[in-house]
Design a protein around this motif. Sequence first.
Motif, PDB file in Angstrom:
ATOM      1  N   ARG A   1       1.088  -1.461   0.283  1.00  0.00           N
ATOM      2  CA  ARG A   1      -0.069   0.049   0.069  1.00  0.00           C
ATOM      3  C   ARG A   1       0.659   1.466   0.001  1.00  0.00           C
ATOM      4  NH1 ARG A   1      -1.544   2.408   5.583  1.00  0.00           N
ATOM      5  NH2 ARG A   1      -1.898   3.723   4.712  1.00  0.00           N
TER       6      ARG A   1
ATOM      7  N   TYR B   1       1.288   3.295  -2.885  1.00  0.00           N
ATOM      8  CA  TYR B   1       0.000   4.026  -3.632  1.00  0.00           C
ATOM      9  C   TYR B   1      -0.541   4.594  -2.867  1.00  0.00           C
ATOM     10  CZ  TYR B   1      -0.200   0.414  -7.427  1.00  0.00           C
ATOM     11  OH  TYR B   1       0.023  -0.444  -8.352  1.00  0.00           O
TER      12      TYR B   1
ATOM     13  N   HIS C   1      -2.051   8.057  -5.551  1.00  0.00           N
ATOM     14  CA  HIS C   1      -3.670   7.257  -5.500  1.00  0.00           C
ATOM     15  C   HIS C   1      -4.412   6.737  -3.955  1.00  0.00           C
ATOM     16  CE1 HIS C   1      -2.196   5.903  -9.326  1.00  0.00           C
ATOM     17  NE2 HIS C   1      -3.033   5.592  -9.559  1.00  0.00           N
ATOM     18  N   GLU C   2      -3.731   7.320  -2.792  1.00  0.00           N
ATOM     19  CA  GLU C   2      -4.884   6.900  -1.998  1.00  0.00           C
ATOM     20  C   GLU C   2      -5.502   8.374  -1.224  1.00  0.00           C
ATOM     21  OE1 GLU C   2      -2.338   5.541   1.966  1.00  0.00           O
ATOM     22  OE2 GLU C   2      -3.819   3.107   1.588  1.00  0.00           O
TER      23      GLU C   2
ATOM     24  N   GLN D   1       2.648   2.447 -12.207  1.00  0.00           N
ATOM     25  CA  GLN D   1       3.130   2.780 -10.730  1.00  0.00           C
ATOM     26  C   GLN D   1       4.482   1.173 -10.448  1.00  0.00           C
ATOM     27  OE1 GLN D   1       3.489   5.316  -8.901  1.00  0.00           O
ATOM     28  NE2 GLN D   1       1.825   6.143 -10.219  1.00  0.00           N
TER      29      GLN D   1
ATOM     30  N   SER E   1       2.290   7.248  -4.222  1.00  0.00           N
ATOM     31  CA  SER E   1       1.715   7.772  -6.026  1.00  0.00           C
ATOM     32  C   SER E   1       0.680   8.961  -5.763  1.00  0.00           C
ATOM     33  CB  SER E   1       0.953   6.495  -6.565  1.00  0.00           C
ATOM     34  OG  SER E   1       0.063   5.994  -6.318  1.00  0.00           O
TER      35      SER E   1
ATOM     36  N   TYR F   1      -3.211  -3.239  -2.401  1.00  0.00           N
ATOM     37  CA  TYR F   1      -3.754  -2.909  -3.436  1.00  0.00           C
ATOM     38  C   TYR F   1      -3.572  -3.505  -5.128  1.00  0.00           C
ATOM     39  CZ  TYR F   1      -5.109   1.211  -0.643  1.00  0.00           C
ATOM     40  OH  TYR F   1      -5.180   2.461   0.239  1.00  0.00           O
TER      41      TYR F   1
ATOM     42  N   ARG G   1      -3.273  -3.381  -8.553  1.00  0.00           N
ATOM     43  CA  ARG G   1      -3.259  -1.938  -8.752  1.00  0.00           C
ATOM     44  C   ARG G   1      -4.073  -1.329  -9.972  1.00  0.00           C
ATOM     45  NH1 ARG G   1       1.807  -4.825 -13.132  1.00  0.00           N
ATOM     46  NH2 ARG G   1      -0.463  -6.066 -14.484  1.00  0.00           N
TER      47      ARG G   1
ATOM     48  N   MET H   1      -9.480   2.018  -6.051  1.00  0.00           N
ATOM     49  CA  MET H   1      -8.432   1.213  -6.111  1.00  0.00           C
ATOM     50  C   MET H   1      -9.540   0.589  -5.000  1.00  0.00           C
ATOM     51  SD  MET H   1      -4.742   2.691  -5.248  1.00  0.00           S
ATOM     52  CE  MET H   1      -5.449   3.179  -3.985  1.00  0.00           C
TER      53      MET H   1
END
Lengths: 456, 456
Positions: B72, B75, B80-81, B149, B78, B142, B144, B126
């Motif tokens: 995790r 993310y 995304h979270e 990533q 990146s 996660y 992807r 996600m």
Amino acid sequence: MTAKNMEDLVSLCKRRGFIFPASDIYGGLKGTYDYGPLGVELKNNLKAAWWSAMIYDRDDIEGLDSSILGNRLIYKHSGHEDTFSDPLVDCRACKQRMRLDKLVKAGRCDFCDSVDLTEPRPFNLMMRVNIGPVLDESSYAYLRPETAQGIFINFKNVQDSLSRKVPFGIAQIGKAFRNEITPKNFVFRVREFEQMELEYFYKPGDGARLHEYWLNERLKWWYEQGLSPDNIEVQHQKKEELSHYSDATADICYRFPHGFDELEGVANRTDYDLGSHSKDNDALGVRAHVQPNRDSTVKMTYTEPNTKETFVPCVIEPSCGVDRGVAALLTEAYDEETLENGETRVVLRFRPHIAPIKVAVIPLAKNNEVIVEKSREVYSMLKRLRIGKIELEPGGNVGKCYRRHDEVGTPLCVTVDFETLEKEPATVTIRDRDTMNQIRLPISELEDYISSYYRR
Amino acid sequence: MTAKNMEDLVSLCKRRGFIFPASDIYGGLKGTYDYGPLGVELKNNLKAAWWSAMIYDRDDIEGLDSSILGNRLIYKHSGHEDTFSDPLVDCRACKQRMRLDKLVKAGRCDFCDSVDLTEPRPFNLMMRVNIGPVLDESSYAYLRPETAQGIFINFKNVQDSLSRKVPFGIAQIGKAFRNEITPKNFVFRVREFEQMELEYFYKPGDGARLHEYWLNERLKWWYEQGLSPDNIEVQHQKKEELSHYSDATADICYRFPHGFDELEGVANRTDYDLGSHSKDNDALGVRAHVQPNRDSTVKMTYTEPNTKETFVPCVIEPSCGVDRGVAALLTEAYDEETLENGETRVVLRFRPHIAPIKVAVIPLAKNNEVIVEKSREVYSMLKRLRIGKIELEPGGNVGKCYRRHDEVGTPLCVTVDFETLEKEPATVTIRDRDTMNQIRLPISELEDYISSYYRR
């Protein structure tokens, strides 16, 4: 020789760009791996060889690519929800969790030696995800634990749309996921893996013959990929080891660095699978013991065009792991050889169609513009053959280039040197990875030489 | 013409074995599809064309195949979270949940017209799964939401093991997952999909030129796959639409049956990605606005061999959806033609390298043993060319065979007829899908004809 220990393989794989531990910069994620530039070629070559053998070379098998996410009813009726589990115990002293059937000392915690363990509970190996915006129990799906179920539920779709007659097969390559408690042995036991599975549907009665046929076909295929019969052992499961529905299962085991272990299973699963997924399965004469199915909307039956006889087809399932295949190919190919000068060279002796890089082109002198230009011409010419990855080395130390290409298993190195420029017709050397012999060939003959090398 | 409505396509896809709704016998699973025997060939052909263009035809791109499951922390860093979410509202009256930004009537429930909606909450797209035997918050990973990533976190692995110099790229094909609230438009917006993504790493300063270069390369490539420039539109995102880190993004949009929509995005993501995943990123002069990273163990920097200048590379990202590509190819290829006799024929005008079946061999009379045997010989001969899937028809009604192969886009049908047996040398007819013209050719010339047809 083959690789004798896992460490040599793991280290070569990381150093040369075959396989990296996944999520590595963030401490990893156990049981997951990333395939690097050479690993992805190796894996794709193995998958392409399987796809060709199944789909292009035969006339009785269709391909499929079904989704990874599956409605939970698939795995209710396949039996996975009830039985796809390991028995787990908790240590009340140190709070660790372990597989009961794998405890080093029976009845004792592997971590702190306490005997205060909980009763075993089944731990289901399937991974589930929530689907849709509402977070509740009704809206989850499973990540498939095997690709096979995607084939079974599409049996009628494929049979109808392609007008197939039984016997015929459906083949699929794809990812599957299992929440393994203890991933281990490199890419052998992992949580995310790839499978190549064939389900070969037949009329009840043909099972014994077809099971033997497919076992032999699969063995022959693995030999063609370069595995030696000396490193393969077939283990026939005993009657008492078989699943309740299975008539016969043979495991094709390979001599991995950690010992003989399963590379592929060839199972006669009878009519259990199509029987389980069939609407009204209690009225279809299914021989295997299946649970009644009130959810499926499709009868998984087949009617013989001539006799009009209707039955639920049985299946032979040859099922193998792509990652295990890659590990076997690497193990088999790995060799350390002592050269005349006392040095050791590491070489991966892949079959040509399996090798990640097909040809390396090496300019002997990296500062000689004519040699570099000529190398580039040869390189462009070889790329046009469309035989896979061709590499152009920056050049310089040719011995070092040969060593590197030995280590990644490149079958042929083509070197452009001073003689190339001096004589007419222009020639290059071709060096063989295994024998280290070099031959000299006019550039005009190179295309034919290389393409027939890769056609054979 | 191209397909004007989705229904024609969806129905053809199901009837002919291209694409089926997934989990169908159990009521389906929204936003997931299974590729049937013809669909998997079509999709694989498109992927192979991309892989060739990226990896085999060029010398500055390496391949990768990273895991779907990700730690995790990937993310988290990146972004995304925090930001990969849609705004959702609940209707207090009918309990339905909807995307605020997609409500048909602003402020009103789409289902019951109530205005009693909750405040919007971000819904992360996600999908997460629990990993390992302990069910707690610390042990999830996660799936992807994009393959990119996996490329960024492997930047140093690839660069080091292959001794790559910037600029170079890393390309990957693989599955990704998004919990779309409203999957729609067939395989266009789905929850499980496949991507083909390139991350092309460059030295800061080269961005504008490379962004234009890659946009043109990608357009050229789509044209080569058969998409017409008339059906493609490039939309340059305006400054205010761009992500905070992006310098430029161009969307390659295709005229799908539901309208122009994104097929591929080509983005200049600057140094945001490697900057975000880099250890000690606050001390590296990253230009994009990135969050401090105390988790990563690797500095994502590159040092020029000559100048010793060290920097965090920027990236150009051409990213496209495989399933959208398949949908575009099907849309483009679909044609309905009125024949002289007034009948309509449906034909998929795929380019030869894209067509799922390369050649169909048809025995004119299915009860004539000599014709059937001769057809089988021709079939075996063509299989040995290794150009893809060759099909042997059971024979009989040749007109019906032609119609079926028109509908699945088979470029060439080879028919063995009575004239084949009567004259020396033995000849067959070759029928062209698009023109419906037939030529007669000695069997001895067939191999050359077919293989040069598929080489061009």
